[in-house]
Design an enzyme around this catalytic site. Sequence first.
Site, mmCIF file in Angstrom:
data_model
loop_
_atom_site.group_PDB
_atom_site.id
_atom_site.type_symbol
_atom_site.label_atom_id
_atom_site.label_comp_id
_atom_site.label_asym_id
_atom_site.label_seq_id
_atom_site.Cartn_x
_atom_site.Cartn_y
_atom_site.Cartn_z
ATOM 1 N N LYS A 93 -21.932 -46.135 -60.733
ATOM 2 C CA LYS A 93 -20.847 -46.563 -59.799
ATOM 3 C C LYS A 93 -21.503 -48.099 -59.440
ATOM 4 O O LYS A 93 -22.623 -48.472 -59.508
ATOM 5 C CB LYS A 93 -21.282 -45.588 -58.779
ATOM 6 C CG LYS A 93 -21.010 -46.079 -57.368
ATOM 7 C CD LYS A 93 -21.298 -44.682 -56.723
ATOM 8 C CE LYS A 93 -23.061 -45.079 -55.855
ATOM 9 N NZ LYS A 93 -23.092 -44.354 -54.691
ATOM 10 N N LYS B 142 -31.901 -41.441 -55.000
ATOM 11 C CA LYS B 142 -32.620 -42.363 -54.382
ATOM 12 C C LYS B 142 -34.147 -42.139 -54.285
ATOM 13 O O LYS B 142 -35.081 -43.316 -54.463
ATOM 14 C CB LYS B 142 -32.188 -42.740 -52.895
ATOM 15 C CG LYS B 142 -30.668 -43.180 -52.986
ATOM 16 C CD LYS B 142 -30.328 -43.560 -51.486
ATOM 17 C CE LYS B 142 -29.007 -44.084 -51.419
ATOM 18 N NZ LYS B 142 -28.315 -44.326 -49.879
ATOM 19 N N LYS C 50 -24.681 -51.443 -54.224
ATOM 20 C CA LYS C 50 -25.656 -52.588 -53.601
ATOM 21 C C LYS C 50 -26.956 -52.721 -54.262
ATOM 22 O O LYS C 50 -27.517 -53.689 -54.149
ATOM 23 C CB LYS C 50 -25.691 -52.328 -52.195
ATOM 24 C CG LYS C 50 -24.472 -52.426 -51.286
ATOM 25 C CD LYS C 50 -24.506 -52.222 -49.755
ATOM 26 C CE LYS C 50 -23.356 -51.844 -49.272
ATOM 27 N NZ LYS C 50 -23.847 -50.909 -48.029
HETATM 28 P P1 TYM Z 1 -22.755 -47.205 -47.986
HETATM 29 O O1 TYM Z 1 -22.808 -48.441 -46.952
HETATM 30 O O2 TYM Z 1 -23.573 -46.899 -48.964
HETATM 31 O O3 TYM Z 1 -21.245 -47.119 -48.427
HETATM 32 C C1 TYM Z 1 -20.483 -47.643 -47.694
HETATM 33 C C2 TYM Z 1 -18.776 -46.916 -48.126
HETATM 34 O O4 TYM Z 1 -18.575 -47.253 -49.448
HETATM 35 C C3 TYM Z 1 -18.448 -46.537 -50.348
HETATM 36 N N1 TYM Z 1 -18.858 -46.884 -51.698
HETATM 37 C C4 TYM Z 1 -18.047 -46.969 -52.658
HETATM 38 N N2 TYM Z 1 -16.460 -46.379 -52.778
HETATM 39 C C5 TYM Z 1 -16.066 -46.495 -54.081
HETATM 40 N N3 TYM Z 1 -16.796 -46.904 -55.175
HETATM 41 C C6 TYM Z 1 -18.311 -47.230 -55.136
HETATM 42 N N4 TYM Z 1 -18.636 -47.839 -56.315
HETATM 43 C C7 TYM Z 1 -18.635 -47.396 -53.915
HETATM 44 N N5 TYM Z 1 -20.000 -47.438 -53.210
HETATM 45 C C8 TYM Z 1 -19.789 -47.169 -52.015
HETATM 46 C C9 TYM Z 1 -19.054 -45.099 -49.828
HETATM 47 O O5 TYM Z 1 -18.506 -44.075 -50.117
HETATM 48 C C10 TYM Z 1 -18.982 -45.432 -48.364
HETATM 49 O O6 TYM Z 1 -17.833 -44.761 -47.842
HETATM 50 N N6 TYM Z 1 -23.643 -42.839 -46.174
HETATM 51 C C11 TYM Z 1 -22.676 -44.025 -45.715
HETATM 52 C C12 TYM Z 1 -22.739 -44.631 -44.727
HETATM 53 C C13 TYM Z 1 -22.560 -43.730 -43.353
HETATM 54 C C14 TYM Z 1 -21.403 -43.086 -42.845
HETATM 55 C C15 TYM Z 1 -21.690 -42.467 -41.857
HETATM 56 C C16 TYM Z 1 -20.098 -42.913 -43.557
HETATM 57 C C17 TYM Z 1 -23.535 -43.434 -42.398
HETATM 58 N N7 TYM Z 1 -22.940 -42.642 -41.520
HETATM 59 C C18 TYM Z 1 -20.499 -41.693 -41.012
HETATM 60 C C19 TYM Z 1 -19.215 -42.365 -42.908
HETATM 61 C C20 TYM Z 1 -19.387 -41.491 -41.593
HETATM 62 C C21 TYM Z 1 -22.734 -44.800 -46.991
HETATM 63 O O7 TYM Z 1 -22.732 -44.447 -48.216
HETATM 64 O O8 TYM Z 1 -22.806 -46.369 -46.735
#
Ligand code: TYM
Length: 334
Positions: free
Chosen positions: A198, A113, A201
């Site tokens: 991957k 990022k 968003k």
């Molecule tokens: P975020 O919003 O980027 O993603 C949310 C969840 O979606 C999963 N994910 C995917 N899984 C499979 N294939 C993909 N292409 C894909 N893109 C996203 C992510 O692994 C995630 O589970 N850092 C976290 C947010 C967070 C969080 C936490 C999660 C903040 N605090 C505490 C768990 C516990 C995140 O990636 O958000």
Amino acid sequence: MSKQRVLSGVQPTGNLHLGNYLGAIRNWVEGQSQYDNFFCVVDLHAITAPHNPATLASDTYTIAALYLACGIDLNHAQIFIQSHVSAHSELAWLLNCITPLNWLQDMIQFKEKAVKQGENVNTGLLDYPVLMAADILLYQADKVPVGEDQKQHLELTRDIANRFNFQFARKKPVLKLPEPLIRKEGARVMSLTDGTKKMSKSDPSEQSRINLLDTPEQIQKKIKRCKTDLVKGLVFDDPERPECHNLLTLYMLLGGKTKEVVAQECQEMGWGQFKPLLADAAVEALKPIQDKYWAVMNDRSYLESVLRQGREKAEEIADETLTQVKKAMGYSLP
Ligand code: TYM
């Protein structure tokens, strides 16, 4: 015996896509009755990249409504907004002061990022995983269901908890070490424009992802145009055919079919035959989610009451952990 606790979250940045759903939320729903669950919308994480203040609040409500629409059941789970529980930022600060800088500089997501942010990399982006550790550790979570890309952040969370317990709570550990819950299938959903990247968003191309709120026409169009190859006969697990593997996996998960059934069904197929089947499976899987989403969004007072209750329950647990952490660190308590 009391149930084990689960915590997870999604950022309110842009629309939720099939990666978020298949990698995370679907698994929250499937496992929810076994656990005591806390699902938050991580709006403090959302500002680690440039954000729009005019839409932050509405994007946050959208994600909370989508949790309900995807099937989160309030008999088993609490839904709340991260910034409503101030213990998250407070614990993040305390953990900052025991987290070595080089642990954060080594994080893959930070490196990826940071390249995108160029000269404007903010401290929040580097610190993102410490706030995530605080989210998890505050609830003494046993399990954290996430996609594959979050594995390294979970390892860091465990390292931070270990370090805290070692430095300040050696006799009686204060922080529980959480386990990641990463499913094999769907843990890494790939882009529709490049099967080696991957689904994300932040990809500038809308064509690269299917959003949970896309219309049937948008879904059909995206699948019609998605990248494929020139080979007839569709198979899983061929490293030379990443798009093929990804699209078959989507078809399997969205249609609720087994890998064997899909492998057999598609082994002789060409793309022209397969794509409409995949589009139908996606439209059909998303229809009930979309219907429920609009029903929730049209009842704002219900959504607000869900989030109020979630916040109260979350605060009870989070404040208790924060107090223990502060005590262990030697703070005077009011
Ligand atoms: P975020 O919003 O980027 O993603 C949310 C969840 O979606 C999963 N994910 C995917 N899984 C499979 N294939 C993909 N292409 C894909 N893109 C996203 C992510 O692994 C995630 O589970 N850092 C976290 C947010 C967070 C969080 C936490 C999660 C903040 N605090 C505490 C768990 C516990 C995140 O990636 O958000």
